[in-house]
Write an enzyme that holds these catalytic residues in place. Sequence first.
Site, mmCIF file in Angstrom:
data_model
loop_
_atom_site.group_PDB
_atom_site.id
_atom_site.type_symbol
_atom_site.label_atom_id
_atom_site.label_comp_id
_atom_site.label_asym_id
_atom_site.label_seq_id
_atom_site.Cartn_x
_atom_site.Cartn_y
_atom_site.Cartn_z
ATOM 1 N N HIS A 9 -14.650 1.086 -0.325
ATOM 2 C CA HIS A 9 -13.525 0.204 0.024
ATOM 3 C C HIS A 9 -12.374 0.957 0.684
ATOM 4 C CE1 HIS A 9 -14.918 -2.980 -3.128
ATOM 5 N NE2 HIS A 9 -15.626 -3.022 -2.038
ATOM 6 N N LEU B 159 -14.468 -0.887 -20.775
ATOM 7 C CA LEU B 159 -13.586 -1.179 -21.925
ATOM 8 C C LEU B 159 -14.007 -2.490 -22.585
ATOM 9 C CD1 LEU B 159 -11.040 0.085 -23.237
ATOM 10 C CD2 LEU B 159 -9.654 -1.438 -21.800
ATOM 11 N N GLU B 160 -14.437 -3.454 -21.778
ATOM 12 C CA GLU B 160 -14.858 -4.778 -22.267
ATOM 13 C C GLU B 160 -16.057 -5.224 -21.438
ATOM 14 O OE1 GLU B 160 -11.218 -6.935 -21.439
ATOM 15 O OE2 GLU B 160 -11.304 -6.232 -19.371
ATOM 16 N N TYR C 32 0.827 -1.219 0.000
ATOM 17 C CA TYR C 32 0.000 0.000 0.000
ATOM 18 C C TYR C 32 0.858 1.264 0.000
ATOM 19 C CZ TYR C 32 -4.137 -2.826 0.209
ATOM 20 O OH TYR C 32 -5.124 -3.726 -0.136
ATOM 21 N N THR D 254 -15.558 -1.185 -14.118
ATOM 22 C CA THR D 254 -15.420 -2.241 -13.117
ATOM 23 C C THR D 254 -15.756 -3.598 -13.721
ATOM 24 O OG1 THR D 254 -16.029 -3.001 -10.896
ATOM 25 C CG2 THR D 254 -17.771 -1.921 -12.194
ATOM 26 N N SER D 255 -15.069 -4.638 -13.245
ATOM 27 C CA SER D 255 -15.211 -5.989 -13.819
ATOM 28 C C SER D 255 -16.406 -6.738 -13.243
ATOM 29 C CB SER D 255 -13.935 -6.788 -13.523
ATOM 30 O OG SER D 255 -13.730 -6.851 -12.098
ATOM 31 N N CYS E 122 -5.873 3.642 12.914
ATOM 32 C CA CYS E 122 -5.171 3.107 14.089
ATOM 33 C C CYS E 122 -5.958 1.936 14.674
ATOM 34 C CB CYS E 122 -4.997 4.198 15.151
ATOM 35 S SG CYS E 122 -4.155 3.583 16.623
ATOM 36 N N GLN F 192 -15.243 2.093 -5.791
ATOM 37 C CA GLN F 192 -14.487 0.993 -5.196
ATOM 38 C C GLN F 192 -13.012 1.383 -5.104
ATOM 39 O OE1 GLN F 192 -15.983 -2.965 -7.111
ATOM 40 N NE2 GLN F 192 -16.603 -1.320 -8.475
ATOM 41 N N ASN F 193 -12.684 2.495 -5.770
ATOM 42 C CA ASN F 193 -11.285 2.934 -5.823
ATOM 43 C C ASN F 193 -10.866 3.589 -4.513
ATOM 44 O OD1 ASN F 193 -11.520 2.050 -8.424
ATOM 45 N ND2 ASN F 193 -11.675 4.100 -9.323
HETATM 46 C C1 BV8 Z 1 -17.814 -8.609 2.248
HETATM 47 C C2 BV8 Z 1 -9.758 -2.526 -1.585
HETATM 48 C C3 BV8 Z 1 -19.368 -9.078 4.051
HETATM 49 C C4 BV8 Z 1 -8.388 -2.859 -1.379
HETATM 50 C C5 BV8 Z 1 -11.035 -4.379 -2.589
HETATM 51 C C6 BV8 Z 1 -21.021 -13.135 -2.836
HETATM 52 C C7 BV8 Z 1 -20.631 -14.044 -3.777
HETATM 53 C C8 BV8 Z 1 -19.265 -14.425 -3.843
HETATM 54 C C9 BV8 Z 1 -18.280 -13.877 -2.992
HETATM 55 C C10 BV8 Z 1 -18.671 -12.971 -2.077
HETATM 56 C C11 BV8 Z 1 -20.038 -12.610 -1.977
HETATM 57 N N1 BV8 Z 1 -20.139 -11.703 -0.984
HETATM 58 C C12 BV8 Z 1 -18.893 -11.491 -0.445
HETATM 59 C C13 BV8 Z 1 -17.983 -12.255 -1.099
HETATM 60 C C14 BV8 Z 1 -16.543 -12.302 -0.822
HETATM 61 C C15 BV8 Z 1 -15.752 -11.165 -1.500
HETATM 62 C C16 BV8 Z 1 -15.845 -11.281 -2.986
HETATM 63 O O1 BV8 Z 1 -16.622 -10.617 -3.640
HETATM 64 N N2 BV8 Z 1 -14.979 -12.141 -3.519
HETATM 65 C C17 BV8 Z 1 -14.901 -12.253 -5.006
HETATM 66 C C18 BV8 Z 1 -13.453 -12.363 -5.389
HETATM 67 C C19 BV8 Z 1 -15.722 -13.386 -5.495
HETATM 68 N N3 BV8 Z 1 -16.217 -9.861 -1.056
HETATM 69 C C20 BV8 Z 1 -15.736 -9.369 0.122
HETATM 70 O O2 BV8 Z 1 -14.970 -9.969 0.852
HETATM 71 C C21 BV8 Z 1 -16.238 -7.980 0.517
HETATM 72 N N4 BV8 Z 1 -16.685 -7.972 1.882
HETATM 73 O O3 BV8 Z 1 -18.457 -9.239 1.456
HETATM 74 O O4 BV8 Z 1 -18.163 -8.422 3.578
HETATM 75 C C22 BV8 Z 1 -20.605 -8.412 3.462
HETATM 76 C C23 BV8 Z 1 -21.597 -9.174 2.913
HETATM 77 C C24 BV8 Z 1 -22.767 -8.576 2.444
HETATM 78 C C25 BV8 Z 1 -22.974 -7.208 2.452
HETATM 79 C C26 BV8 Z 1 -21.955 -6.483 3.013
HETATM 80 C C27 BV8 Z 1 -20.748 -7.101 3.483
HETATM 81 C C28 BV8 Z 1 -15.103 -6.943 0.476
HETATM 82 C C29 BV8 Z 1 -14.548 -6.796 -0.870
HETATM 83 C C30 BV8 Z 1 -13.592 -5.612 -0.929
HETATM 84 C C31 BV8 Z 1 -12.156 -6.028 -1.136
HETATM 85 N N5 BV8 Z 1 -11.297 -4.874 -1.392
HETATM 86 N N6 BV8 Z 1 -10.283 -3.245 -2.763
HETATM 87 C C32 BV8 Z 1 -7.469 -2.453 -2.510
HETATM 88 O O5 BV8 Z 1 -7.835 -1.646 -3.365
HETATM 89 O O6 BV8 Z 1 -6.351 -2.952 -2.449
HETATM 90 S S1 BV8 Z 1 -11.708 -5.190 -3.969
HETATM 91 C C33 BV8 Z 1 -10.973 -4.497 -5.410
HETATM 92 O O7 BV8 Z 1 -11.268 -5.389 -6.468
HETATM 93 C C34 BV8 Z 1 -11.583 -3.203 -5.876
HETATM 94 O O8 BV8 Z 1 -11.851 -2.297 -4.871
HETATM 95 C C35 BV8 Z 1 -12.856 -3.660 -6.582
HETATM 96 O O9 BV8 Z 1 -13.908 -3.761 -5.676
HETATM 97 C C36 BV8 Z 1 -12.524 -5.057 -7.006
HETATM 98 C C37 BV8 Z 1 -12.586 -5.236 -8.462
HETATM 99 O O10 BV8 Z 1 -11.816 -4.361 -9.060
HETATM 100 P P1 BV8 Z 1 -12.307 -3.391 -10.272
HETATM 101 O O11 BV8 Z 1 -12.320 -2.025 -9.706
HETATM 102 O O12 BV8 Z 1 -13.528 -3.863 -10.937
HETATM 103 O O13 BV8 Z 1 -11.026 -3.591 -11.184
HETATM 104 P P2 BV8 Z 1 -10.692 -4.815 -12.172
HETATM 105 O O14 BV8 Z 1 -9.260 -4.716 -12.471
HETATM 106 O O15 BV8 Z 1 -11.247 -6.074 -11.655
HETATM 107 O O16 BV8 Z 1 -11.559 -4.434 -13.478
HETATM 108 C C38 BV8 Z 1 -11.281 -3.237 -14.157
HETATM 109 C C39 BV8 Z 1 -12.373 -3.106 -15.210
HETATM 110 O O17 BV8 Z 1 -12.192 -1.853 -15.866
HETATM 111 C C40 BV8 Z 1 -12.329 -4.208 -16.271
HETATM 112 O O18 BV8 Z 1 -13.655 -4.649 -16.534
HETATM 113 C C41 BV8 Z 1 -11.731 -3.491 -17.499
HETATM 114 O O19 BV8 Z 1 -12.306 -3.938 -18.685
HETATM 115 C C42 BV8 Z 1 -12.176 -2.047 -17.260
HETATM 116 N N7 BV8 Z 1 -11.236 -1.054 -17.815
HETATM 117 C C43 BV8 Z 1 -9.880 -1.113 -17.827
HETATM 118 N N8 BV8 Z 1 -9.372 0.015 -18.402
HETATM 119 C C44 BV8 Z 1 -10.463 0.803 -18.727
HETATM 120 C C45 BV8 Z 1 -11.648 0.122 -18.327
HETATM 121 N N9 BV8 Z 1 -12.881 0.612 -18.517
HETATM 122 C C46 BV8 Z 1 -12.967 1.838 -19.125
HETATM 123 N N10 BV8 Z 1 -11.858 2.561 -19.515
HETATM 124 C C47 BV8 Z 1 -10.608 2.071 -19.334
HETATM 125 N N11 BV8 Z 1 -9.553 2.781 -19.745
#
Ligand code: BV8
Length: 233
Positions: free
Chosen positions: A109, A202-203, A56, A176-177, A117, A91-92
């Site tokens: 997030h 983007l996709e 981080y 977002t994906s 702290c 989410q950023n």
């Molecule tokens: C929780 C912070 C309890 C840190 C992040 C239900 C089903 C299955 C699993 C779960 C579920 N509920 C909960 C889960 C578990 C888990 C989860 O979802 N797991 C996944 C992997 C299956 N979720 C959690 O643990 C969450 N907490 O659920 O607590 C609860 C339950 C109910 C209600 C409330 C609470 C906590 C999740 C948060 C984790 N922290 N980030 C850090 O930043 O380091 S997640 C992180 O990844 C991001 O913040 C974001 O949320 C996530 C995905 O990232 P994206 O932003 O979408 O980025 P990505 O690279 O994936 O995609 C980019 C997209 O942009 C692509 O589509 C691309 O095509 C596009 N793109 C690229 N360039 C461009 C573009 N588009 C336009 N222009 C461009 N130029």
Amino acid sequence: MERLRNIVILTGAGVSAESGIDTFRSAGGLWEQHRVEDVATPEGFARDPDLVLGFYDMRRAAVQQAEPNEAHHALARLDAAWDGDILLVTQNIDDLHERAGVADVLHMHGEHLNAWCTACGTRSRWTGPLITRPPCPACGESALRPDVVWFGEMPYQMERIYAALADCDLFVSIGTSGAVYPAAGFVREAKANGALTLELNLEPSQGSHWFDETRLGPASELVPDWVSEMLGE
Ligand code: BV8
């Protein structure tokens, strides 16, 4: 657009990609450089705090070198000119929406520029490293962690988000994906409440089939065009 008054906008890493901020799942993205469970879980932090704090610190430094792009600026323009309600949920953990001029950004997030702290619970504005274990400005304990929501932790302000989703006429998802919940479920929540749903990406994302309309392309082009449409320019 007389019918559309209340809008919820969700952004992800894709809106900051053209500002040079790594996304997570793209080729060479963050999750290719690091195992999620090592750097973005409380368990990973307990196991190897130096690895997580270093991860981080690197991203916090990078964000301060980046500038908002045309997508951030266009959303700031809409936020200033729209006479209905707008809730911008991101989410950023970067501050590019704020630096483009959006005052009230909901960081579900967390934020790079906050340290949290774990001794006294205080959140302090933070721009420097945490790996050096600096003392908490409030209690003096060396117990600071990044103020980000890791996997398995509860995202911030979920009630406020669900209340806005229940009342919105239009839900727009940008860069977002749709891979991570609960954010990936917002489109269905909005749809269930009768809102129109639009995706700018983007996709195709994992949730594209839930949207009434998907426009594909870079955010720096799609978002300004969409904002001009909304403002009837
Ligand atoms: C929780 C912070 C309890 C840190 C992040 C239900 C089903 C299955 C699993 C779960 C579920 N509920 C909960 C889960 C578990 C888990 C989860 O979802 N797991 C996944 C992997 C299956 N979720 C959690 O643990 C969450 N907490 O659920 O607590 C609860 C339950 C109910 C209600 C409330 C609470 C906590 C999740 C948060 C984790 N922290 N980030 C850090 O930043 O380091 S997640 C992180 O990844 C991001 O913040 C974001 O949320 C996530 C995905 O990232 P994206 O932003 O979408 O980025 P990505 O690279 O994936 O995609 C980019 C997209 O942009 C692509 O589509 C691309 O095509 C596009 N793109 C690229 N360039 C461009 C573009 N588009 C336009 N222009 C461009 N130029």
